[in-house]
Design an enzyme around this catalytic site. Structure first.
Site, PDB file in Angstrom:
ATOM      1  N   GLU A  81       0.850  -1.319   0.067  1.00  0.00           N
ATOM      2  CA  GLU A  81       0.022  -0.015  -0.085  1.00  0.00           C
ATOM      3  C   GLU A  81       0.956   1.098   0.063  1.00  0.00           C
ATOM      4  O   GLU A  81       0.434   2.268   0.428  1.00  0.00           O
ATOM      5  CB  GLU A  81      -0.995  -0.070   1.230  1.00  0.00           C
ATOM      6  CG  GLU A  81      -1.883  -1.075   1.102  1.00  0.00           C
ATOM      7  CD  GLU A  81      -3.208  -0.736   1.562  1.00  0.00           C
ATOM      8  OE1 GLU A  81      -3.537   0.257   1.822  1.00  0.00           O
ATOM      9  OE2 GLU A  81      -4.133  -1.687   1.608  1.00  0.00           O
ATOM     10  N   HIS A 138      -5.283   2.110   0.247  1.00  0.00           N
ATOM     11  CA  HIS A 138      -4.694   2.782  -0.621  1.00  0.00           C
ATOM     12  C   HIS A 138      -4.455   2.121  -1.954  1.00  0.00           C
ATOM     13  O   HIS A 138      -4.115   0.799  -2.131  1.00  0.00           O
ATOM     14  CB  HIS A 138      -3.145   3.111  -0.181  1.00  0.00           C
ATOM     15  CG  HIS A 138      -3.320   3.837   1.138  1.00  0.00           C
ATOM     16  ND1 HIS A 138      -3.466   3.164   2.450  1.00  0.00           N
ATOM     17  CD2 HIS A 138      -3.010   5.105   1.485  1.00  0.00           C
ATOM     18  CE1 HIS A 138      -3.409   4.166   3.314  1.00  0.00           C
ATOM     19  NE2 HIS A 138      -3.246   5.302   2.805  1.00  0.00           N
ATOM     20  N   LYS A 165     -10.287   5.763   5.612  1.00  0.00           N
ATOM     21  CA  LYS A 165      -9.455   6.691   4.776  1.00  0.00           C
ATOM     22  C   LYS A 165      -9.394   5.931   3.660  1.00  0.00           C
ATOM     23  O   LYS A 165      -9.058   4.751   3.664  1.00  0.00           O
ATOM     24  CB  LYS A 165      -8.018   6.895   5.570  1.00  0.00           C
ATOM     25  CG  LYS A 165      -7.091   7.683   4.770  1.00  0.00           C
ATOM     26  CD  LYS A 165      -5.628   7.335   5.341  1.00  0.00           C
ATOM     27  CE  LYS A 165      -4.604   8.163   4.292  1.00  0.00           C
ATOM     28  NZ  LYS A 165      -3.240   7.814   4.595  1.00  0.00           N
TER      29      LYS A 165
END
Length: 245
Positions: A81, A138, A165
């Site tokens: 990530e 991510h 997130k």
């Protein structure tokens, strides 16, 4: 309608600390504290002794002594990530529990993709320790559809995140708009706040317009960026203040 309490607020600014040597970590922390920011992030994946619990605790305590009233976010970013190194799931969980036990640490980042490889009680245990748990994801290859991104943020909410997130890589302007669309829908429908960003120079606008879209925090760099498209923290603070006015 969301009740997360972060609507229509100027996003907080987070500055990452990415030193390898302890002296570098503390030097970067000293400079970060002087910046206009709210959160200091320790990127533990840059620290070679990250599996040595005693050294991790020592560095975290020294950093907190310098950080003072600012919030302290502890993050180990895995290589898949965008981080510097790998940890197996057991070592990763041990590290998160280690920093989660520290009074010095306020926020702990937990990669959403790692959840099914660790104890199902990890998130709840960290929250019992009083930590704000940031479940993160991510994608350095692409930007999923707005629907897919919103779905992932919803999954993070169900998994117990304090904050969700999401960082994605745009290939065209429409990708940036898709990220902003998913963020706005999350702001209106989720019970938790979110942090989102479209990476690279193309997605830079997403790091600035959180007050409009609903992202509650943005990352600014001092000397070295921790992800593509980060804005120098002094310029970032000026942009956010201008938009807030």
């Amino acid at each position: 309608m969301t009740t997360n309490g972060y609507q229509n607020q100027k996003p907080k600014i987070c500055v990452p600390v990415m030193g390898a040597a302890v002296s570098d970590i503390l030097e970067q922390t000293k400079w970060a504290v002087q910046e206009t920011c709210d959160v200091i992030e320790w990127r533990m994946d840059y620290f070679p002794s990250v599996t040595d619990e005693r050294q991790v605790l020592s560095v975290a305590e020294q950093m907190k002594g310098m950080i003072g009233e600012k919030q302290f976010l502890a993050t180990f970013r895995t290589k898949q990530e965008g981080g510097e190194r790998e940890l197996d799931a057991a070592s990763y969980e041990t590290l998160l529990r280690c920093v989660g036990s520290l009074k010095a640490v306020d926020w702990v980042d937990v990669e959403y993709a790692m959840l099914d490889k660790m104890s199902e009680k990890l998130v709840s245990d960290l929250k019992k320790c009083g930590k704000t748990v940031v479940l993160s994801s991510h994608d350095f290859q692409k930007t999923p559809s707005s629907k897919e991104m919103l779905s992932k943020l919803e999954e993070m909410e169900k998994a117990g995140a304090s904050i969700g997130k999401l960082a994605v890589m745009p290939e065209k302007e429409e990708d940036v708009l898709a990220l902003l669309d998913a963020t706005l829908k999350a702001k209106r429908t989720l019970s938790i706040p979110v942090i989102t960003m479209s990476m690279s120079d193309l997605g830079m606008i997403s790091r600035i317009c959180g007050e409009l879209s609903g992202s509650i925090l943005t990352f600014g760099c001092t000397q070295k960026a921790s992800a593509p498209g980060q804005v120098p923290v002094d310029k970032l603070a000026m942009c956010l203040e201008l938009l807030h006015q």
